[in-house]
Scaffold this motif. Structure first.
Motif, PDB file in Angstrom:
ATOM      1  N   ILE A 116       0.857  -1.183   0.000  1.00 62.29           N
ATOM      2  CA  ILE A 116       0.000   0.000   0.000  1.00 62.29           C
ATOM      3  C   ILE A 116       0.895   1.235   0.000  1.00 62.29           C
ATOM      4  CG2 ILE A 116      -1.797   1.270   1.225  1.00 62.29           C
ATOM      5  CD1 ILE A 116      -2.599  -1.427   2.512  1.00 62.29           C
ATOM      6  N   LEU A 117       0.713   2.086  -0.996  1.00 64.17           N
ATOM      7  CA  LEU A 117       1.538   3.278  -1.170  1.00 64.17           C
ATOM      8  C   LEU A 117       0.687   4.523  -1.014  1.00 64.17           C
ATOM      9  CD1 LEU A 117       3.433   2.106  -4.384  1.00 64.17           C
ATOM     10  CD2 LEU A 117       4.152   1.796  -1.999  1.00 64.17           C
ATOM     11  N   ASN A 118       1.292   5.575  -0.494  1.00 65.63           N
ATOM     12  CA  ASN A 118       0.570   6.838  -0.325  1.00 65.63           C
ATOM     13  C   ASN A 118       1.478   8.006  -0.699  1.00 65.63           C
ATOM     14  OD1 ASN A 118      -1.759   8.444   0.807  1.00 65.63           O
ATOM     15  ND2 ASN A 118      -0.078   9.254   2.039  1.00 65.63           N
ATOM     16  N   GLU A 119       0.936   8.941  -1.474  1.00 60.42           N
ATOM     17  CA  GLU A 119       1.660  10.153  -1.826  1.00 60.42           C
ATOM     18  C   GLU A 119       0.667  11.296  -1.938  1.00 60.42           C
ATOM     19  OE1 GLU A 119       3.787  13.090  -2.286  1.00 60.42           O
ATOM     20  OE2 GLU A 119       4.844  11.187  -1.952  1.00 60.42           O
ATOM     21  N   LYS A 120       0.824  12.315  -1.092  1.00 60.36           N
ATOM     22  CA  LYS A 120      -0.148  13.403  -1.011  1.00 60.36           C
ATOM     23  C   LYS A 120      -0.024  14.410  -2.148  1.00 60.36           C
ATOM     24  CE  LYS A 120      -1.890  16.917   2.201  1.00 60.36           C
ATOM     25  NZ  LYS A 120      -1.718  17.546   3.540  1.00 60.36           N
ATOM     26  N   HIS A 121       1.193  14.661  -2.631  1.00 57.04           N
ATOM     27  CA  HIS A 121       1.391  15.658  -3.689  1.00 57.04           C
ATOM     28  C   HIS A 121       0.797  15.130  -4.997  1.00 57.04           C
ATOM     29  CE1 HIS A 121       4.049  18.350  -1.399  1.00 57.04           C
ATOM     30  NE2 HIS A 121       4.526  17.250  -0.858  1.00 57.04           N
ATOM     31  N   PRO A 122      -0.168  15.826  -5.587  1.00 57.40           N
ATOM     32  CA  PRO A 122      -0.873  15.304  -6.771  1.00 57.40           C
ATOM     33  C   PRO A 122       0.053  14.960  -7.934  1.00 57.40           C
ATOM     34  CG  PRO A 122      -2.057  17.168  -5.866  1.00 57.40           C
ATOM     35  CD  PRO A 122      -0.757  17.102  -5.128  1.00 57.40           C
ATOM     36  N   GLU A 123       1.029  15.813  -8.223  1.00 53.00           N
ATOM     37  CA  GLU A 123       1.927  15.539  -9.348  1.00 53.00           C
ATOM     38  C   GLU A 123       2.764  14.300  -9.087  1.00 53.00           C
ATOM     39  OE1 GLU A 123       5.517  17.717 -11.874  1.00 53.00           O
ATOM     40  OE2 GLU A 123       4.280  18.900 -10.504  1.00 53.00           O
ATOM     41  N   ASP A 124       3.298  14.189  -7.881  1.00 52.39           N
ATOM     42  CA  ASP A 124       4.087  13.009  -7.532  1.00 52.39           C
ATOM     43  C   ASP A 124       3.218  11.753  -7.505  1.00 52.39           C
ATOM     44  OD1 ASP A 124       6.234  14.687  -7.326  1.00 52.39           O
ATOM     45  OD2 ASP A 124       6.462  14.528  -5.154  1.00 52.39           O
ATOM     46  N   ALA A 125       1.972  11.901  -7.079  1.00 50.58           N
ATOM     47  CA  ALA A 125       1.060  10.750  -7.050  1.00 50.58           C
ATOM     48  C   ALA A 125       0.797  10.232  -8.451  1.00 50.58           C
ATOM     49  CB  ALA A 125      -0.247  11.126  -6.366  1.00 50.58           C
ATOM     50  N   ARG A 126       0.651  11.147  -9.412  1.00 44.15           N
ATOM     51  CA  ARG A 126       0.470  10.713 -10.809  1.00 44.15           C
ATOM     52  C   ARG A 126       1.702   9.966 -11.300  1.00 44.15           C
ATOM     53  NH1 ARG A 126      -2.138  15.774 -11.176  1.00 44.15           N
ATOM     54  NH2 ARG A 126      -0.233  16.788 -11.912  1.00 44.15           N
ATOM     55  N   SER A 127       2.878  10.488 -10.993  1.00 46.53           N
ATOM     56  CA  SER A 127       4.114   9.804 -11.384  1.00 46.53           C
ATOM     57  C   SER A 127       4.220   8.443 -10.722  1.00 46.53           C
ATOM     58  CB  SER A 127       5.331  10.664 -11.015  1.00 46.53           C
ATOM     59  OG  SER A 127       5.318  11.896 -11.692  1.00 46.53           O
ATOM     60  N   LEU A 128       3.795   8.366  -9.464  1.00 46.86           N
ATOM     61  CA  LEU A 128       3.848   7.103  -8.731  1.00 46.86           C
ATOM     62  C   LEU A 128       2.953   6.060  -9.376  1.00 46.86           C
ATOM     63  CD1 LEU A 128       4.783   5.504  -6.212  1.00 46.86           C
ATOM     64  CD2 LEU A 128       2.829   6.500  -4.990  1.00 46.86           C
ATOM     65  N   ARG A 129       1.731   6.447  -9.730  1.00 40.22           N
ATOM     66  CA  ARG A 129       0.813   5.491 -10.365  1.00 40.22           C
ATOM     67  C   ARG A 129       1.402   4.981 -11.676  1.00 40.22           C
ATOM     68  NH1 ARG A 129      -3.126   9.117  -8.040  1.00 40.22           N
ATOM     69  NH2 ARG A 129      -4.388   7.954  -6.513  1.00 40.22           N
ATOM     70  N   SER A 130       2.039   5.872 -12.425  1.00 38.34           N
ATOM     71  CA  SER A 130       2.663   5.460 -13.685  1.00 38.34           C
ATOM     72  C   SER A 130       3.825   4.503 -13.430  1.00 38.34           C
ATOM     73  CB  SER A 130       3.148   6.696 -14.448  1.00 38.34           C
ATOM     74  OG  SER A 130       3.816   6.335 -15.634  1.00 38.34           O
ATOM     75  N   ALA A 131       4.657   4.832 -12.441  1.00 38.87           N
ATOM     76  CA  ALA A 131       5.829   4.003 -12.144  1.00 38.87           C
ATOM     77  C   ALA A 131       5.446   2.626 -11.642  1.00 38.87           C
ATOM     78  CB  ALA A 131       6.715   4.699 -11.111  1.00 38.87           C
ATOM     79  N   MET A 132       4.301   2.525 -10.952  1.00 42.99           N
ATOM     80  CA  MET A 132       3.910   1.261 -10.340  1.00 42.99           C
ATOM     81  C   MET A 132       2.936   0.469 -11.203  1.00 42.99           C
ATOM     82  SD  MET A 132       5.860   1.531  -7.825  1.00 42.99           S
ATOM     83  CE  MET A 132       5.442  -0.033  -7.059  1.00 42.99           C
TER      84      MET A 132
END
Length: 280
Positions: A116-132
């Motif tokens: 389970i991953l969490n990232e509050k910053h919207p831009e970083d969260a978008r990058s995270l979803r792409s990376a994962m």
């Protein structure tokens, strides 16, 4: 102190953090029962070491590139995790991409484990979803401290919470202290890993004193000081608080810490990595 992941990807702190995180999870996986792995400040997932932000600091030269140049086999697991996101890389020039904790944790998953991953910053969260993409990780976009408590106790009997904030808020340490106290009341047997930068030794000792007053047993502190004497006003290293580390991890820790210290010591410095129980 503002410590955004993208500016510091692959530095000495990342090498220590990720080498120890791999060893910790593998020690827990000696038992077959499922693990829930939670990363509260997940960042972007993967970082380009040749990108503008990483190039602006150049810190990978003193971190991952030193680890790749060192022949010590105790660093092989760490190097393998980095190589996994650099398929076809030129070994002579070192890795271009650096996996953050989310990607490293995803590589360690067994079929019975959850991530389970969490990232509050919207831009970083978008990058995270792409990376994962293509991994079984669940990605949230919530306040890290609210999520930390909301997910405890974990769905599986055992779990690990990784807390790796940028320390950009003045109350970051106070929020960690308060949330850790509440989390321990809900989940006393769980494993928690908290990363922190080392800059002002006096301020750090005051924080450790406050954490010691929480009365949490089995509270390990691992600290990596880069220089032989403090450098005022500079980043001096980083550390990890590890609550409830398994026995197999602590037994294998001394040689791994020795290998990391030797590989990462800056020119002209021996450096130091210590592991001590808080309150001893």
């Amino acid at each position: 102190m503002n410590y955004r992941h993208s500016f510091h990807a692959g530095n000495s702190a990342d090498v220590v953090k990720h080498a120890l995180l791999i060893a910790l999870v593998r020690a827990l996986q000696i038992k077959e029962s499922a693990l829930t792995l939670i990363d509260t400040h997940a960042g972007c997932g993967i970082y380009d070491l040749e990108g503008n932000e990483a190039q602006r600091t150049g810190e990978a030269a003193g971190g991952v590139l030193r680890a790749f140049a060192d022949p010590n086999p105790l660093l092989d697991d760490y190097r393998t995790a980095v190589m996994a996101v650099n398929e076809g890389m030129n070994a002579g020039r070192g890795p271009r991409l650096y996996p953050g904790s989310p990607h490293i944790l995803s590589q360690l998953l067994r079929g019975q484990d959850l991530l389970i991953l969490n990232e509050k910053h919207p831009e970083d969260a978008r990058s995270l979803r792409s990376a994962m993409r293509g991994t079984p990780a669940a990605v949230h976009e919530r306040d890290a401290y609210e999520l930390w408590l909301a997910l405890l106790p974990t769905k599986s009997p055992r779990g690990v919470v990784v807390v790796d904030p940028p320390y950009e808020q003045t109350d970051e340490r106070a929020r960690i202290t308060a949330t850790l106290a509440a989390a321990h009341r809900k989940w006393a047997h769980g494993v928690t890993v908290i990363w922190y930068p080392l800059k002002d030794r006096a301020a750090h000792l005051r924080w450790k004193d406050k954490l010691g007053r929480l009365g949490i047993p089995k509270f390990l502190t691992v600290e990596h000081w880069l220089y032989d004497a403090d450098q005022p006003g500079l980043y001096n290293g980083a550390g990890l608080f590890i609550i409830n580390p398994p026995y197999a991890f602590t037994q294998g820790l001394p040689p791994l810490l020795g290998a990391l210290r030797a590989a990462l010591a800056p020119e002209g410095h021996r450096g130091e990595i210590t592991a001590d129980w808080l309150g001893d």
